[in-house]
Design a protein around this motif. Structure first.
Motif, mmCIF file in Angstrom:
data_model
loop_
_atom_site.group_PDB
_atom_site.id
_atom_site.type_symbol
_atom_site.label_atom_id
_atom_site.label_comp_id
_atom_site.label_asym_id
_atom_site.label_seq_id
_atom_site.Cartn_x
_atom_site.Cartn_y
_atom_site.Cartn_z
ATOM 1 N N ASP A 218 42.288 39.586 26.700
ATOM 2 C CA ASP A 218 43.619 39.964 26.640
ATOM 3 C C ASP A 218 44.310 39.346 25.679
ATOM 4 O OD1 ASP A 218 43.447 37.936 28.429
ATOM 5 O OD2 ASP A 218 45.110 38.703 30.029
ATOM 6 N N LYS A 220 48.028 36.962 26.428
ATOM 7 C CA LYS A 220 48.938 36.921 27.520
ATOM 8 C C LYS A 220 49.765 36.343 27.035
ATOM 9 C CE LYS A 220 45.335 35.347 30.986
ATOM 10 N NZ LYS A 220 43.538 35.418 29.767
ATOM 11 N N GLY A 232 52.422 38.635 31.863
ATOM 12 C CA GLY A 232 50.786 39.158 32.616
ATOM 13 C C GLY A 232 50.028 39.519 31.921
ATOM 14 N N PHE A 275 35.175 39.824 38.603
ATOM 15 C CA PHE A 275 36.694 39.607 37.346
ATOM 16 C C PHE A 275 36.164 38.094 36.443
ATOM 17 C CE2 PHE A 275 40.687 39.541 35.077
ATOM 18 C CZ PHE A 275 40.858 38.245 33.927
ATOM 19 N N ASN A 291 38.515 36.571 39.078
ATOM 20 C CA ASN A 291 39.763 36.855 39.718
ATOM 21 C C ASN A 291 38.139 38.152 40.895
ATOM 22 O OD1 ASN A 291 41.914 36.051 38.865
ATOM 23 N ND2 ASN A 291 41.433 36.842 37.211
ATOM 24 N N ARG A 293 38.885 40.743 41.721
ATOM 25 C CA ARG A 293 39.550 42.611 41.382
ATOM 26 C C ARG A 293 39.298 42.540 39.766
ATOM 27 N NH1 ARG A 293 43.796 40.877 38.086
ATOM 28 N NH2 ARG A 293 44.146 38.623 38.227
ATOM 29 N N GLY A 295 40.870 42.912 36.025
ATOM 30 C CA GLY A 295 41.682 42.462 35.223
ATOM 31 C C GLY A 295 42.808 43.762 34.980
ATOM 32 N N ASP A 296 44.464 43.369 34.356
ATOM 33 C CA ASP A 296 45.318 43.558 34.074
ATOM 34 C C ASP A 296 46.475 43.043 32.637
ATOM 35 O OD1 ASP A 296 47.531 45.423 33.489
ATOM 36 O OD2 ASP A 296 48.245 45.897 36.147
ATOM 37 N N PRO A 297 45.553 43.802 31.392
ATOM 38 C CA PRO A 297 45.787 45.080 31.496
ATOM 39 C C PRO A 297 44.224 45.269 31.076
ATOM 40 C CG PRO A 297 46.919 44.059 29.240
ATOM 41 C CD PRO A 297 46.376 42.670 30.054
ATOM 42 N N GLU A 298 43.584 44.586 30.851
ATOM 43 C CA GLU A 298 41.625 45.506 30.975
ATOM 44 C C GLU A 298 41.393 46.608 31.494
ATOM 45 O OE1 GLU A 298 42.985 41.916 31.892
ATOM 46 O OE2 GLU A 298 41.499 40.444 31.217
HETATM 47 N N1 GLY Z 1 44.720 39.931 32.455
HETATM 48 C C1 GLY Z 1 44.546 38.911 33.210
HETATM 49 C C2 GLY Z 1 44.821 39.422 35.426
HETATM 50 O O1 GLY Z 1 44.463 40.338 35.123
HETATM 51 O O2 GLY Z 1 45.104 38.595 35.558
#
Ligand code: GLY
Length: 428
Positions: A218, A220, A232, A275, A291, A293, A295-298
């Motif tokens: 990603d 950032k 994010g 993650f 993490n 959960r 990832g976002d935007p992964e």
């Molecule tokens: N892209 C990093 C996150 O979701 O924390």
């Protein structure tokens, strides 16, 4: 299967999009969701910190599986709440226990876990008010730059990389003495800085076995060439060219297997996604963060590449049968370019009408909603990150260019995006 997906961002739209393609899904509820998820199922207005309301909804709607998108309900113990309730405990649940979610909810917990299991990560010390003065001395003698991490959840803002000792000491004081991030920064982890290329690796685990999902990278920073403020996430690509078979072998042997085995050995209940935020330092992988959960935007590039039925994978995880499953991934490249509001990640305005969403951009492109809402029949901006435009291509360059082409037709006041996503993997 009656499914409830929790969350409301681009990650949840990607998950809802995939879940809705499964023949097993009937119906799919998303709470609270967004106008994108409303195209995949039924949005339900639930507050994710109101566990009683979530539980009541699950009983009333005879929900059979709950999938949790964001970290906060997990860190606050939603899994444990379900398992402690007679009416809820048999519902399949994708997301770790409160203890497992500490991998993300407490940086100090994660560091100690890695130390116990010999998992490569940067050297560190942890400090509170009790050893504050010792912390100052430690910082004064620490090589630059210095990484300070608030121990708890701080809405993605709790990591500060300090370029001078003065800055590090001021930040340390702000975090510990002035509660810059509230309770989250009462404890601070001071970490050595690692230099290398970062990437995000994901597994789905049943607490014993795991399945490796497609990796992603990603972007950032707000500005082209990775400059400016942290956001994010402004975009992502998958696969990642530096994730060679040799490198991924090291990742599995040194990091993933010891993590999953460590959770199992310590009796930490964990059925869900892990993650791994990794860095490649001269060919060797180190963990920057865990993490609990996706990832976002992964997720917006990982999930479109996943060819397996997501409901089937989740059920296999809850039945501890992941060792029987093989992941199938689309070999093409996927890229997502995130369209944000002007001013983000600092102040920005919301409520601008978005046009160009309903056009048909072809099978190679999918638009995932992040910060949008419906207002009087129109879709308007409702957050910093507004839309994620995901496209496939034979190469990263082709995928990114297709998303950029689509962005020519999507419009709202202040639309801002990076046109250099994947730049280091595109021949000049
Ligand atoms: N892209 C990093 C996150 O979701 O924390």
């Amino acid at each position: 299967m009656r499914i409830l997906l929790l969350g409301s961002g681009g990650r949840e739209h990607a998950l809802a999009w995939k879940l809705s393609q499964s023949v097993w899904t009937n119906p799919l509820y998303i709470a609270p969701g967004n106008p994108g998820t409303a195209q995949c199922g039924v949005n339900v207005d639930l507050n994710l910190s109101d566990f009683d309301a979530i539980g009541k909804f699950c009983v009333y709607e005879r929900i059979e599986m709950v999938i949790v998108g964001p970290e906060e309900p997990l860190v606050n113990g939603l899994y444990d709440y379900f398992k402690a309730n007679e009416d809820l405990k048999s519902i399949y649940f994708i997301g770790p226990s409160k203890e497992g979610a500490q991998l993300e909810g407490s940086k100090a917990f994660a560091k100690a876990f890695m130390k116990r299991h010999n998992i490569p990560t940067a050297g560190y010390r942890e400090f509170t008010t009790d050893n504050y003065e010792e912390g100052i001395k430690y910082l004064e003698n620490h090589p630059l730059p210095i990484v300070l991490k608030a121990d708890g959840l701080a809405a993605g803002k709790g990591v500060v990389i300090c370029q001078s000792h003065l800055e590090a000491i001021a930040e340390f004081e702000l975090m510990i003495q002035r509660a810059k991030f509230g309770e989250a920064s009462k404890k601070v982890v001071v970490e050595d800085f690692l230099t290398g290329i970062e990437l995000s690796v994901f597994v789905l685990t049943d607490g014993k076995s795991y399945l490796l999902l497609p990796e992603a990278k990603d972007y950032k920073r707000i500005g082209e060439g990775d400059t400016g403020l942290m956001t994010g996430g402004m975009g992502a690509v998958s696969p990642v060219p530096i994730a060679t078979p040799g490198f991924m072998y090291k990742v599995e042997e040194r990091i993933i297997r010891p993590t999953v085995n460590g959770l199992h050995k310590e009796g930490i209940e964990y059925t869900g996604f892990i993650f791994f935020g990794l860095i490649n330092v001269n060919g060797d992988p180190y963990v920057i963060e865990y993490n609990c959960r996706m990832g976002d935007p992964e997720t917006e590039v990982v999930i479109p590449r996943l060819e397996n039925d997501l409901v089937g994978l989740c059920v296999a995880a809850t039945q501890k049968e992941l060792h029987l499953v093989k992941i199938q991934a689309d070999p093409r490249s996927a890229a997502t370019v995130v369209a944000v509001s002007r001013g983000y990640p600092a102040g920005y305005h919301k409520g601008f009408e978005i046009t160009g969403l309903t056009d048909n951009y072809g099978r190679q492109t999918q638009i995932f909603h992040a910060g949008t809402k419906e207002e009087s029949g129109n879709i308007v901006t409702n957050g910093g990150r507004v839309l994620c435009i995901t496209s496939f291509g034979e190469t990263i360059e082709e995928a990114v260019n297709t998303s950029l082409d689509v962005l020519q037709y999507v419009s709202y006041d202040g639309i801002t995006y990076r046109s250099d996503i994947g730049y280091e993997f595109i021949a000049k």
